[in-house]
Design an enzyme around this catalytic site. Structure first.
Site, short mmCIF file in Angstrom:
data_model
loop_
_atom_site.label_atom_id
_atom_site.label_comp_id
_atom_site.label_asym_id
_atom_site.label_seq_id
_atom_site.Cartn_x
_atom_site.Cartn_y
_atom_site.Cartn_z
N ASP A 14 0.82 -1.23 0.00
CA ASP A 14 0.00 0.00 0.00
C ASP A 14 0.84 1.27 0.00
OD1 ASP A 14 -2.41 -1.61 0.33
OD2 ASP A 14 -1.80 -1.83 2.42
N HIS A 42 -3.76 -1.87 -6.87
CA HIS A 42 -2.98 -0.71 -7.32
C HIS A 42 -3.94 0.37 -7.82
CE1 HIS A 42 0.88 -3.29 -8.00
NE2 HIS A 42 0.45 -3.28 -6.76
#
Length: 431
Positions: A14, A42
């Protein structure tokens, strides 16, 4: 000659890899996923338009880029088809841009059933998987009973292999976990229904990439998750099931490691972790809530709330070592705007008073440590959207410089917002 660049996360995932990959793909001809599956998330924001990808490489929105899913990626056909259709509805000609290795292991419904049943059985000792079958699919690969995309191209043989592996897994589901078996015929029919479509996109990825390299075409390798989730080097057992580090490029794509020119490590200006596992710098307080809220720290794949904390330079030093990081991209600097002070963990203190600057090799070792912090002045000026170092407040620049000193690695790119243009490229990895 074009350069070959690896972009990977150096924390617990992340970190903002999707945006950076998308930004740099302007200079790449190929973007390659080499590990993980649709447990990755993503997020790309282009002119305010948000796209979340889980399996397809982030370069898919560029018309000059070929996107490749390498053999190290585990592929769920239904998830791949869903993502392809989402992109096609937005006008992206996916079939013209996407190529897949037929050596990719398949994720099938019984893998997901096993994943969910295991997590439930672990109770409060659950690892925190996404429940998408990633781990069980990798287990089948390593145990050499797994099915691969290429197996779909011989329907009769695939049916036989599927029956064998499902007999094994359904026994575990019904007899050990006491849950329903997965239907063989439906699994077979659903898999074969997509076989011809997948075959149209399959290619010899190793040959393709080597040909591109010899032609001087720049290649980017896109990592998923983060270094601290690596199956070998992460906070085991609270890790993913693949090699998220730079070493995974060669094994997950067939591209020779000697041909990699630059490793770009993506690092948040703070740290987050989603799911269970050790996290020495975790902030279970008002500041943590502030960072989590301002940084919109919710998983792109599961929507789970991420656990926020201060930047951990001890863990980052390990990431530099494992990946031979050439330079960093620092993301979400703007989230720290408005804090009176910021902290960096520079050591781990043990109960006997000793302080170490290296990470423990097992998750249990983290339970003993207390982070040793270096405190620096915060800044009230807004860094959001800044496009040059000169626009940053002095305290933010000092924070960046201190990170570089601690990690003995330059910060070559700084991200100050989610959009492509909210970025400072101080050193271009492809130059």
């Amino acid at each position: 000659m074009g350069k070959n660049v690896v972009v990977l996360g150096t924390q617990w995932g992340d970190e903002g890899k999707g945006k950076i990959v998308d930004l740099l793909t302007e200079q790449a001809k190929y973007v390659v996923r080499y590990q993980g599956g649709h447990n990755a998330g993503h997020t790309l924001v282009i002119n305010g338009d948000k796209t979340v990808l889980h399996l397809i490489p982030s370069g898919i929105l560029r018309d000059n880029v070929k996107c490749i899913i390498g053999n190290g990626v585990v592929v769920a056909p239904d998830a791949l088809l869903k993502e392809i259709n989402m992109l096609k509805e937005r006008g992206v000609p996916v079939e013209e841009r996407l190529l897949i290795s037929e050596a990719c292991p398949l994720i099938l419904p019984f893998h997901c059933a096993l994943d969910i049943a295991r997590e439930k059985a672990r109770g409060n000792k659950a690892i925190g998987t996404t429940g998408r079958g990633i781990g069980p699919a990798y287990e089948d690969k390593v145990s050499r009973r797994g099915l691969r995309i290429g197996d779909l191209f011989n329907a009769e043989l695939f049916a036989t292999k599927l029956a064998e592996v499902m007999k094994y897994h359904n026994f575990m589901l019904t007899e050990y976990y006491k849950v329903e078996a997965v239907d063989y015929q439906k699994t077979l029919d659903d898999a074969l229904a997509i076989a011809d479509y997948l075959k149209s996109m399959c290619t010899d990825v190793t040959e393709l990439l080597d040909t591109a390299r010899k032609a001087g075409e720049p290649i980017m390798f896109e990592g998923a998750q983060g270094t601290l989730l690596d199956i070998d080097h992460g906070t085991y057992p609270f890790v993913t099931s693949s090699n998220t580090t730079a070493g995974g490029v060669a094994t997950g794509s067939g591209f020779g490691p000697r041909h990699l020119d630059y490793v770009l490590g993506i690092m948040k200006a703070y740290t987050t972790r989603v799911g269970a596992g050790p996290f020495p710098t975790e902030l279970s307080c008002e500041i943590g809530d502030y960072i989590g809220h301002k940084g919109q720290e919710f998983g792109a794949t599961t929507g789970r709330k991420r656990r926020p904390g201060w930047l951990d330079a001890v863990a980052m030093r390990r990431a530099v070592q494992i990946n031979s990081v050439s330079g960093f991209c620092l993301t979400k600097l703007d989230v720290l705007d408005g804090l009176e002070e910021v902290k960096i963990c520079v050591g781990y203190q043990y109960p006997d008073g000793t302080v170490e600057t290296v990470t423990p090799l097992a998750a249990e070792g983290y339970e003993e440590v207390t982070p040793v912090y270096e405190t620096m002045p915060g800044w009230s000026d807004i860094t959001f959207g800044a496009t040059s170092i000169e626009q940053l407040p002095a305290a933010a620049i000092a924070y960046i410089k201190r990170i570089e000193e601690l990690l003995e690695t330059p910060i070559d790119i700084i991200s100050t917002g989610p959009d492509r243009n909210e970025t400072m490229i101080l050193v271009n990895p492809f130059n």
